[in-house]
Design a protein around this motif. Structure first.
Motif, PDB file in Angstrom:
ATOM      1  N   TRP A  25       0.846  -1.163   0.049  1.00 23.92           N
ATOM      2  CA  TRP A  25       0.065  -0.056  -0.105  1.00 23.92           C
ATOM      3  C   TRP A  25       1.055   1.270   0.113  1.00 23.92           C
ATOM      4  CZ3 TRP A  25      -5.260  -0.690  -0.208  1.00 23.92           C
ATOM      5  CH2 TRP A  25      -5.597  -2.136  -0.028  1.00 23.92           C
ATOM      6  N   ASP A  26       0.455   2.383   0.074  1.00 26.58           N
ATOM      7  CA  ASP A  26       1.171   3.659  -0.070  1.00 26.58           C
ATOM      8  C   ASP A  26       2.133   3.750   1.096  1.00 26.58           C
ATOM      9  OD1 ASP A  26      -0.093   4.715  -2.556  1.00 26.58           O
ATOM     10  OD2 ASP A  26      -1.678   5.757  -1.551  1.00 26.58           O
ATOM     11  N   GLY A  87      -7.028  -6.253   3.377  1.00 27.52           N
ATOM     12  CA  GLY A  87      -7.782  -5.474   4.207  1.00 27.52           C
ATOM     13  C   GLY A  87      -9.073  -5.614   4.479  1.00 27.52           C
ATOM     14  N   CYS A 134      -7.039   5.765   6.914  1.00 27.08           N
ATOM     15  CA  CYS A 134      -6.577   4.184   6.430  1.00 27.08           C
ATOM     16  C   CYS A 134      -7.566   3.579   5.566  1.00 27.08           C
ATOM     17  CB  CYS A 134      -6.270   3.317   7.638  1.00 27.08           C
ATOM     18  SG  CYS A 134      -7.843   3.109   8.612  1.00 27.08           S
ATOM     19  N   GLY A 135      -8.262   4.600   4.806  1.00 31.15           N
ATOM     20  CA  GLY A 135      -9.193   3.843   3.932  1.00 31.15           C
ATOM     21  C   GLY A 135     -10.437   3.397   4.300  1.00 31.15           C
ATOM     22  N   ASP A 197      -7.129   0.027   4.771  1.00 30.18           N
ATOM     23  CA  ASP A 197      -5.797  -0.118   4.159  1.00 30.18           C
ATOM     24  C   ASP A 197      -4.882  -0.476   5.340  1.00 30.18           C
ATOM     25  OD1 ASP A 197      -2.927   0.446   3.952  1.00 30.18           O
ATOM     26  OD2 ASP A 197      -3.491   2.108   2.698  1.00 30.18           O
ATOM     27  N   LEU A 307     -12.064  -0.861  -3.649  1.00 29.27           N
ATOM     28  CA  LEU A 307     -10.915   0.079  -3.304  1.00 29.27           C
ATOM     29  C   LEU A 307     -11.498   1.469  -3.461  1.00 29.27           C
ATOM     30  CD1 LEU A 307      -7.863  -1.195  -5.153  1.00 29.27           C
ATOM     31  CD2 LEU A 307      -8.243  -1.351  -2.664  1.00 29.27           C
TER      32      LEU A 307
END
Length: 454
Positions: A25-26, A87, A134-135, A197, A307
């Protein structure tokens, strides 16, 4: 030090090689980490900077300010499964509920499921406390089936849930269609659930630990652990050693290489793919705005989630026993697994037949012979605890296990009877010698059955 998926979801750089140290992830800001060198001491040493280890360190630091805590990892926070998962946050602990009823009885099976529901809620509360983007998308998780084998499994689980009084509604084909535009004839609705995430959550935990004074050491794989001569264990690393009053080893299937007597926590390689963004109508049809995730009820359950950037992630369907496989055979196994997973994903909705698959990745989870984690003191090693073997249900459970061990170390264990995974060892499996090929054949056969039934 957890084994984990390598590679990246949509929008990040791609890798199809062996598990690497960069989260998929990022990247997120992390506390400084240097290798452990020389002689180091701590009140509590936590080895493994995934969700289980960081949850333990966080809860220790929160409940006992001033405690000297050191976290050591072979790479760094979020470098393992906790930073590279897909996730999915949902309730499930150990075997399916019908099998849990048969093995442990209705009362224990109910407690197991309720513990997994609490674990999901605790992660949601933790995300709110850490206040990190964190999405996180609260929603519901649908366990559905299209094959006769999957529908039979759903029916068994539905009967078991009714028998022990769990709130797990049955969904008809229309009920599923109202939520996601995938033609499943029946399903079960699990809640609470969410998607997020996992790397962002893991890194946020690391930063919160550092803010509470926890020290971090990276690039320091654990080589061995020895009972201390005076007090606490001695932990040996490539460039130094750590003497601690207590130690928590959240190292998953790496326990075997360290020589921990915790039974067999088998490394299994799992697979995932991610796509380019869908059109807005297709995204909504698949349950995007409501945050649904769909998991097939067959063994090695393939699943998909959406996502925030309108891409889709799919995983499951195939696992590989990587031990003893040479690099060419492992590469071939990965290619076959990804190809099947892409085909399964494309079968779910007309637009998915055209969407571009942008990333594929694989990684390793820890699985036990009875599908139960191992969370307990290590036999023969005073003041040493182990956490591992969550299988494919590690996101919520890992946080819960870390909090449980922190409470036990502080002399305030959870009230009530222990859960079946509060134990010191798992059953042993034939991971060495001639029987290893039989184990691999068994896993491969289950995978073929799964893929045919989907």
């Amino acid at each position: 030090m957890n084994e984990t998926p390598s590679g990246t979801p949509a929008g990040r750089h791609r890798t199809t090689g062996p598990p690497a140290g960069t989260p998929c992830w990022d990247p997120a800001e992390l506390p400084p980490q240097f290798p452990l060198r020389g002689v180091v001491t701590a009140d509590v040493a936590v080895v493994g900077a995934g969700l289980a280890g960081l949850s333990c360190a966080y809860h220790l630091a929160e409940r006992a300010p001033g405690l000297d805590i050191a976290v050591v990892d072979a790479h760094g926070p979020a470098a393992g499964a906790s930073g590279r998962g897909t996730g999915l946050l949902g309730p499930r602990a150990g075997p399916a509920v019908d099998r849990a009823v048969r093995r442990f009885g209705p009362d224990t099976a109910r407690r197991m499921h309720q513990a997994s529901v609490r674990a999901v809620r605790d992660v949601l509360d933790l995300c709110a406390r850490l206040d990190v983007p964190c999405g996180l998308r609260p929603g519901e998780q649908i366990m559905a089936a299209r094959s006769p084998a999957g529908l039979a499994a759903l029916a068994r689980q539905a009967r078991a849930c009714r028998r022990i009084g769990l709130d797990v509604p049955v969904l008809s084909a229309a009920g599923i269609r109202d939520r996601v535009g995938v033609p499943y004839p029946a399903g079960l609705l699990h809640r609470p659930a969410a998607t997020l995430d996992p790397a962002a959550l893991t890194c946020a935990l690391a930063r919160a630990c550092a803010a509470k004074g926890v020290r971090f050491y990276g690039d320091s794989p654990l080589l061995t652990v020895r009972p201390g001569e005076l007090v606490g264990p001695e932990l040996i690393f490539p460039y130094g050693r750590l003497y601690a009053g207590q130690a928590v080893l959240a190292v998953n299937s790496a326990a075997r290489s360290v020589g921990l007597p915790v039974g067999t926590v088998l490394p299994l390689e799992v697979y995932a793919v991610a796509t380019a963004p869908l059109s807005a109508p297709a995204y909504e049809a698949l349950g995007g705005s409501a945050g649904y995730a769909v998991v097939d009820a067959v063994p090695m359950a393939p699943y998909y989630r959406l996502l925030p950037d309108r891409g889709v992630v799919a995983g499951g369907g195939t696992v590989t026993v990587p031990t003893g496989l040479g690099a060419p055979r492992l590469r071939a196994a990965r290619e076959r697994a990804w190809a099947w997973l892409e085909g399964w994903l494309r079968s779910l909705h007309p637009e998915l037949a055209r969407v571009r698959v942008t990333h594929r990745w694989s990684g390793r989870i820890g699985m036990t012979g009875d599908d139960l984690p191992v969370v307990g003191p290590v036999d023969g090693f005073p003041d040493v605890w182990y956490i591992g073997g969550c299988g494919g249900h590690g996101l919520a459970l890992s946080v819960a296990h870390g909090a449980h061990v922190a409470a036990a170390l502080l002399g305030a264990p959870d009230p009530g009877d222990p859960l079946p995974w509060h134990r010191s060892r798992a059953p042993r499996l034939p991971v060495r010698g001639p029987l290893r090929s039989l184990l691999r054949a068994y896993v491969d056969t289950r995978g073929r059955v799964t893929r045919r039934s989907c």
